[in-house]
Write an enzyme that holds these catalytic residues in place. Structure first.
Site, PDB file in Angstrom:
ATOM      1  N   ASP A   9       0.873  -1.162   0.000  1.00 20.17           N
ATOM      2  CA  ASP A   9       0.000   0.000   0.000  1.00 20.17           C
ATOM      3  C   ASP A   9       0.922   1.228   0.000  1.00 20.17           C
ATOM      4  O   ASP A   9       2.059   1.150   0.470  1.00 20.17           O
ATOM      5  CB  ASP A   9      -0.862  -0.047   1.266  1.00 20.17           C
ATOM      6  CG  ASP A   9      -1.574   1.251   1.524  1.00 20.17           C
ATOM      7  OD1 ASP A   9      -2.284   1.710   0.620  1.00 20.17           O
ATOM      8  OD2 ASP A   9      -1.406   1.809   2.634  1.00 20.17           O
TER       9      ASP A   9
HETATM   10 MG   LIG Z   1      -2.768   3.234   3.501  1.00 23.69          MG
END
Ligand SMILES: [Mg+2]
Length: 229
Positions: A9
């Protein structure tokens, strides 16, 4: 377990998005002559932005709507004569100029990219996310960037992860791991897709989620455990 593909991410895992947002937000508001308590206004923006991203992640609204609406709602109480479309445009231009790295991000991406491949899986706006990585020192270690806007789906939708996997189809699901700070998108998405996950939890929050990560770390340097010695 040794992994071949590390799917990170981006925001609040490798890049400190809150810090970037704050810098960009203040500079845009000041450039438009908005006189207000910037800390309070930014807090209001964060509330509206989070609500809209949650709606987007549920598939209820489009990203185009989100980009402008978050500013329209934030500025509404000020009754300022400012077009929210203009604010949205300037903000997206300012964001890539204020990239702030999370501690250890460059080092861990460099080490993991020597052991396998590093990809980015991010819910965000393609132009912005690509530019932010290009401006950061991460770029040499990143093999590909998978953004929700390109895939047409957002984490935790399993179709988002199918799209990411289609970029490296030769890698088996048990050879990849998703690393991210949000249980409801990164960890749940990895679980739904059928791959391992590691929760980046620097504040040592308690997890109340039904789906638990396979691993949990408080700092990025702890990810060295995934490098085969
Ligand atoms: Mg994040």
């Amino acid at each position: 377990m040794s992994y071949k593909l590390f799917l990170f991410d981006l925001d609040d895992t490798l890049l400190d998005f809150k810090e970037s947002e704050k810098l960009s937000f203040s500079s845009v508001m000041q450039s438009l002559g908005i006189q207000s308590d910037m800390t309070a206004l930014f807090s209001q923006y964060q509330i509206e932005n989070r609500k809209l991203w949650t709606e987007f992640e549920k598939g209820l609204i489009t990203q185009e709507y989100l980009k402008v609406e978050r500013f329209r709602r934030t500025l509404e109480p000020l009754q300022a004569a400012v077009d929210p479309h203009l604010v949205a445009k300037r903000y997206l231009e300012a964001l890539p100029e204020s990239v702030v790295l999370i501690d250890g991000a460059v080092e861990i991406c460099r080490e993991l990219s020597a052991a396998g491949e590093v990809g980015i899986v991010t819910n965000g706006i393609s132009g912005v996310q690509n530019q932010r990585i290009a401006k950061s020192a991460l770029e040499p270690y990143i093999s590909f960037i998978c953004v929700s806007e390109d895939s047409g789906y957002a984490k935790p939708d399993v179709r988002f992860f199918d799209y990411a996997h289609s970029l490296r189809p030769h890698v088996q699901k048990d050879e990849m791991i998703v690393i991210g700070d949000r249980l409801e998108t990164d960890i749940l998405g990895a679980h739904n897709f059928g791959t391992d996950s590691c929760w980046f939890n620097p504040k040592n929050d308690k997890s109340m989620a039904a789906v638990q990560p396979k691993y949990e770390v408080q700092s990025l340097s702890e990810l060295r455990r995934f490098i085969k010695s």
